[in-house]
Motif scaffolding. Structure first.
Motif: not given
Length: 802
Positions: A344-362
């Motif tokens: 499939p063709a994708v609009d936009g460039g590589p500046g978009g988000l790949l993933n959101i990874l949740y890590t431990s916070g304070t």
């Protein structure tokens, strides 16, 4: 002792103490005594000596006052957070002395000299810890620097000498400036740090999605094997691409695309790889949702990220709560089976988000790291230039997609014609099974955190693992023991130390040489697309060889932000004073130093953050969850031992006592498995040190005393119980074992669990039930063995450790 590393005309000054006087150097608190390193003589320019003498005379102070004040300022400026460095100054034929009171760094040099003139003559130096001794010749024409700490070496001593002379020059040249503002790095060294040690270049990124390089490889080798699972199922490059394309087109029809999020809650397997590739092909951001997470944590992540779709399978379907998202069963191919299989063709460039990874916070809640596609592509291009994959190579996919290293495993091999061997669910925790996978499938590249690498090396055979070429190790500090054991066990492979937070990906790397006995394991040099600068509390550069907090900069490679958390983002992603206008840098909280050759060394953490099996843990998040229970008034979470164990010390809110099991169950509802304390220990109060910090040693002493008082020593009732107790004693390396002891109470952790299960299988011909091992007593495990022996199952057919 004399020093000759610097050539100069003045004769060397002896660094030996006067008869009967205190030693020039004493080991630092908690540090190993090392032979001192000394450099000198370093010439002090005559005009500098005259300026210092004139300033002292004007203030009514003696000629030695500028030297003492400079030493105090340097020590304060270069102290590690939470500690105090002590620099002692001597002059030939003069006792070791120190300022009568700490200098005020907001004062200027003239004010400090006037204050020194009013003070009484300082007493002789006490025997407290001394990190560095600066010895000045009687005529003030030269100086020497001597270090004695656990990191004592000649470059460090040279750095102290340079820094001291540099600060003296600055103080004399601008005595009206606040002493905290004088730069410790001159223009030449600044240029060397920023341009010489950091060979930075903005990378070229030519793909718009992480699957772009894979699609190019599909056209080159469509029939090559891309995926291989433990059951022998194979998927070619063409088949993987077409399956992912059809699912991607279905998701696009459901609204997925740039700017949207797709949740993925699936067990590890071929279908999970297809799902991740499909989500990426839409241009959407994928969000891994671990099925093993507690319900409350999964619900929070889903509400926070608001995905349009959640991809799942029959194993994990029940873990996905209802919501505004559409749940898609990836194993039901019907809705997209007949859709086109082309990319499939994708609009936009590589500046978009790949993933959101949740890590431990304070704050008691996990934080989502929003990572860009461009950073992932640049990172894998750098790694390929260093440790190349090629056709015929194989990598092992065993890392949770919620951990940033999974990007390496999922995408990097398939950019270059290699195959991905998929570790079955649960078996990534079993070092014995990992070793067999590496051996049986001729794996050439693997990533393991150090706490898994150590038991893996106990299981792997160098003869059968001959294909292993690169072993990446990171997520937590690599110990000298792991390094040395690796080189003995796998002499034909290369061990790579990899460092980098989730907020940046892999930032430094280095092939570790065989250096048995060397106590320091370096991090390596920064990747070409990153700048790593070490700064003090004022965001000024620290000299080469000195400790500073590591800040990571770069136009391509840093996370965009913490998802929907502007306050957290502003705290950790700050303006880069050493970069181009508008540049950002990430504040790591890691204390590091640059060696003179440009290699970074890790010295510890500035904050309380720790790593468990390579996963980030903020003790503050655990404390926040525990103190939310109505029966807990106060709490302190302490990391203890190697591998790290989490201990929670809680103060009851009432006088009735504390239901420890209820507190543990409360924690399990919100915290991931690796964040749950192994023990909850009631205490009357949380002790503090004189600095107001939690007194960890006092808590551990109280725990040991309570264990000794409360622990009933129940002997084995028969030969089977005695055999099980002996297995516990040998595997966990403990003293006498009571039949009422539990695996966790004796110091057991998940990696040792597999070793204990294997010992039971070898000696007793039965593998006990895993639940009994992790939650029950030694007697419960013996009963599990007895039941398995008497049941219809064959020996070894009881529950495994997955």
């Amino acid at each position: 002792m004399t020093c000759s590393r610097f050539s100069a005309e003045p004769a060397p000054v002896s660094l030996l103490p006067a008869a009967g006087g205190p030693p020039l150097l004493a080991p630092g608190d908690g540090e190993t005594t090392m032979p001192p390193e000394c450099v000198g003589p370093v010439v002090i320019p005559p005009d500098l000596v005259r300026k210092l003498s004139a300033l002292a005379s004007q203030a009514g102070a003696d000629d030695f006052a500028p030297l003492r004040i400079c030493a105090e300022v340097l020590a304060r400026r270069l102290s590690r957070p939470g500690t105090t460095r002590r620099v002692q100054v001597l002059q030939e034929a003069r006792e070791a002395v120190a300022p009568a009171a700490p200098v005020d760094l907001t004062d200027d040099f003239r004010a400090a000299l006037r204050r020194a003139a009013r003070e009484e003559t300082p007493d002789a130096a006490t025997r407290h810890r001394v990190d560095v001794t600066i010895v000045v010749a009687k005529d003030n024409r030269c100086l020497y620097a001597e270090t004695m700490t656990s990191a004592a070496d000649a470059p460090t001593a040279e750095c102290w000498a340079r820094s001291y002379l540099r600060l003296l020059t600055c103080l004399a040249g601008d005595p009206g400036r606040p002493m905290a503002e004088h730069p410790l790095v001159d223009d030449a060294e600044r240029e060397r740090i920023l341009r010489g040690l950091n060979v930075y270049a903005v990378p070229e990124v030519r793909h718009s999605t992480m699957t772009g390089p894979f699609e190019e490889q599909v056209r080159r080798t469509p029939g090559a094997v891309a995926l291989l699972d433990a059951h022998g199922t194979t998927v070619t490059y063409r088949e993987l691409n077409e399956r992912a394309n059809r699912l991607a087109r279905f998701l696009i029809g459901q609204g997925a695309g740039p700017g949207s999020r797709v949740g993925i809650c699936m067990e590890r397997g071929i279908a999970q790889v297809v799902a991740i590739y499909a989500a990426v092909k839409t241009g959407a951001t994928y969000v891994p949702l671990e099925a093993e997470l507690p319900d409350a944590r999964l619900a929070y992540m889903l509400a926070d990220v608001a995905p349009g779709q959640v991809l799942t399978d029959r194993v994990c379907r029940d873990r996905v709560p209802g919501g505004a998202w559409r749940v898609v069963d990836v194993e039901d191919h019907g809705p997209w089976r007949d859709l086109p299989a082309s990319d499939p063709a994708v609009d936009g460039g590589p500046g978009g988000l790949l993933n959101i990874l949740y890590t431990s916070g304070t704050t008691g809640r996990p934080k989502g790291v929003a990572y860009p596609t461009a950073g992932g592509l640049a990172h894998l291009a750098w790694m390929q230039s260093r440790y190349p994959f090629g056709p015929g190579d194989r990598a092992l996919f065993k890392t949770s997609p919620g951990f940033d290293v999974s990007i390496w495993e999922l995408f990097w091999p398939l950019y270059h014609g290699a195959s991905l061997v998929i570790c079955p669910p649960g078996e990534h925790r079993d070092p014995r099974r990992l070793a067999r996978l590496v051996e049986d499938h001729h794996v050439s590249t693997i990533f393991l955190p150090p706490t898994v690498m150590a038991p893996f090396l106990d299981q792997v055979s160098p003869d059968r693992a001959g294909a292993l070429r690169w072993a990446m190790c990171g997520g937590e500090p690599v110990t000298p023991r792991v390094r040395d054991t690796f080189h003995v066990t796998l002499p034909s492979a290369r061990l790579i130390n990899c460092y980098g937070p989730t907020e940046a990906g892999n930032v430094t790397d280095m092939v570790l040489p065989a250096e048995p006995g060397v106590p320091v394991v370096p991090l390596g040099r920064p990747a070409a697309n990153f700048r790593v600068t070490l700064l003090d509390e004022n965001l000024d550069l620290v000299p080469v060889g000195m400790p500073g907090e590591a800040y990571i900069g770069g136009e391509v490679g840093l996370a965009q932000a913490y998802w929907r958390a502007p306050g957290r983002t502003a705290e950790r992603f700050v303006a880069d004073p050493c970069g181009p206008p508008g540049a950002r840098m990430y504040r790591t909280g890691d204390l590091c130093r640059y060696r003179d050759d440009g290699v970074l060394e890790h010295l510890g953490r500035i904050d309380r953050q720790i790593k468990i099996r390579g996963l980030r843990v903020e003790p503050g998040e655990i404390e926040s969850v525990l103190t939310s229970h109505p029966s807990v008034a106060d709490c302190a979470v302490v990391a203890h031992g190697t591998p790290v164990r989490l201990l929670a010390f809680v103060v009851p809110a009432g006088v009735e006592g504390l239901d420890v099991e209820a507190i543990a169950a409360h924690a399990a509802r919100d915290l991931a498995e690796h964040m749950r304390p192994e023990r909850v220990v009631p205490v009357p109060r949380i002790p503090a040190t004189v600095n107001g910090k939690v007194d960890k040693d006092a808590l551990l002493d109280a725990l040991a005393a309570a264990d000794d008082d409360d622990r009933p020593m129940v002997p084995p009732a028969d030969e089977l119980e005695a055999a099980v107790a002996d297995i516990y004693r040998r595997v966990l390396d403990v003293g006498p074992v009571s039949m009422l002891d539990t695996f966790a109470a004796l110091g057991g952790h998940s990696l040792l669990a597999f070793k204990l299960l294997d010992e039971c299988l070898e000696r007793l011909h039965v593998r006990p039930d895993v639940a009994d091992l992790l939650a029950g007593s030694v007697r419960d495990v013996a009963a599990s063995v007895r039941a398995a022996r008497s049941g219809p199952a064959e020996p070894g057919d009881t529950a495994s450790a997955g």
